[in-house]
Write a protein that holds these residues in place. Structure first.
Motif, PDB file in Angstrom:
ATOM      1  N   TRP A 175      11.664   6.890  -5.547  1.00 10.49           N
ATOM      2  CA  TRP A 175      10.935   7.965  -5.112  1.00 10.49           C
ATOM      3  C   TRP A 175      10.941   7.848  -3.478  1.00 10.49           C
ATOM      4  O   TRP A 175      10.476   8.915  -2.766  1.00 10.49           O
ATOM      5  N   ASN A 176      11.410   7.007  -2.861  1.00 13.16           N
ATOM      6  CA  ASN A 176      11.429   6.779  -1.404  1.00 13.16           C
ATOM      7  C   ASN A 176      12.794   7.253  -0.970  1.00 13.16           C
ATOM      8  O   ASN A 176      13.467   6.592  -0.475  1.00 13.16           O
ATOM      9  N   ILE A 204       0.881  -1.373  -0.075  1.00 10.11           N
ATOM     10  CA  ILE A 204       0.062  -0.009  -0.025  1.00 10.11           C
ATOM     11  C   ILE A 204       0.937   1.178   0.061  1.00 10.11           C
ATOM     12  O   ILE A 204       0.767   2.101  -0.802  1.00 10.11           O
ATOM     13  N   PHE A 205       1.871   1.125   0.774  1.00  7.93           N
ATOM     14  CA  PHE A 205       2.784   2.472   0.938  1.00  7.93           C
ATOM     15  C   PHE A 205       3.386   2.698  -0.544  1.00  7.93           C
ATOM     16  O   PHE A 205       3.786   3.860  -0.786  1.00  7.93           O
ATOM     17  N   GLU A 206       3.833   1.601  -1.034  1.00  3.88           N
ATOM     18  CA  GLU A 206       4.484   1.522  -2.457  1.00  3.88           C
ATOM     19  C   GLU A 206       3.775   1.774  -3.533  1.00  3.88           C
ATOM     20  O   GLU A 206       3.944   1.609  -4.806  1.00  3.88           O
ATOM     21  N   LYS A 207       2.354   2.233  -3.315  1.00  5.00           N
ATOM     22  CA  LYS A 207       1.250   2.604  -4.303  1.00  5.00           C
ATOM     23  C   LYS A 207       0.758   1.079  -5.176  1.00  5.00           C
ATOM     24  O   LYS A 207       0.568   1.475  -6.279  1.00  5.00           O
ATOM     25  N   ALA A 208       1.198  -0.050  -4.667  1.00  7.61           N
ATOM     26  CA  ALA A 208       0.734  -1.069  -5.304  1.00  7.61           C
ATOM     27  C   ALA A 208      -0.165  -2.055  -4.582  1.00  7.61           C
ATOM     28  O   ALA A 208       0.105  -3.334  -4.137  1.00  7.61           O
ATOM     29  N   PRO A 209      -1.303  -1.676  -3.951  1.00 10.14           N
ATOM     30  CA  PRO A 209      -2.118  -2.420  -3.076  1.00 10.14           C
ATOM     31  C   PRO A 209      -2.589  -3.802  -3.542  1.00 10.14           C
ATOM     32  O   PRO A 209      -2.690  -4.679  -2.614  1.00 10.14           O
ATOM     33  N   ASP A 210      -2.661  -4.058  -4.930  1.00  9.46           N
ATOM     34  CA  ASP A 210      -3.029  -5.341  -5.341  1.00  9.46           C
ATOM     35  C   ASP A 210      -2.039  -6.083  -5.860  1.00  9.46           C
ATOM     36  O   ASP A 210      -2.337  -7.078  -6.404  1.00  9.46           O
ATOM     37  N   GLN A 238       4.436   1.553   9.975  1.00  7.49           N
ATOM     38  CA  GLN A 238       4.421   3.007   9.618  1.00  7.49           C
ATOM     39  C   GLN A 238       4.456   3.831  10.764  1.00  7.49           C
ATOM     40  O   GLN A 238       4.877   4.878  11.210  1.00  7.49           O
TER      41      GLN A 238
END
Length: 159
Positions: A123-124, A25-31, A89
């Motif tokens: 981007w992290n 989810i944090f890495e914008k890939a929840p699925d 987090q």
């Protein structure tokens, strides 16, 4: 904040899975997470474990993990790959990430590997800064290359 680091056991895999999902989810890939708790239990324990996992606990609750496995480099030999270093987090900034990375590096030394390697999203910046402070070489001139299941099938259908 007081915490402890230990080797994961099979019964920890439910919480490990939750943290993997939190990272996705944090890495914008929840699925993106296709693995299951049962997969983690099967592949991490038994006669031929595919990975080794360390957990960070606060008051008996797992709040961080480091999941590693060995691989082979044709240039230098045995390598320890850090697949995931995850701290919940809400518990970041309290030393869990450092303690987990310390544990991984000590484990790598015990194994006698020639390198510890891992990836970090470009981007992290907080993670990149963290790794730089630890002395890691963040190689921005390399790209990760993958074929997913569909890519594998497509590739094979074209040869």
């Amino acid at each position: 904040m007081k915490f402890s680091i230990r080797e994961a056991v099979k019964n920890d895999m439910s919480r490990v899975f939750e943290l993997i999902t939190e990272l996705a989810i944090f890495e914008k890939a929840p699925d993106a997470v296709k693995i299951t708790v049962e997969d983690l239990e099967h592949f991490g324990f038994g006669n031929d474990p595919k990975f080794h996992c360390f957990v960070a606990e606060i008051d008996g609750k797992i709040e961080g993990i480091a999941l590693v496995y060995t691989r082979f480099s044709t240039w230098i030999g045995d390598v320890l790959h850090l697949e995931d270093l995850i701290v919940s987090q809400l518990k970041r900034g309290h030393g869990l990430g450092t303690a987990l990375l310390d544990t991984v590096v000590k484990y790598a030394d015990e194994l006698g590997v020639k390198r510890v390697s891992w990836e970090v999203l470009d981007w992290n910046e907080s993670a990149i800064t963290f790794y730089h402070k630890k002395g890691a070489n963040v190689m921005r001139d390399w790209n990760v290359v993958q074929l997913n299941e569909v890519g594998i099938k497509n590739y094979l259908s074209n040869i």
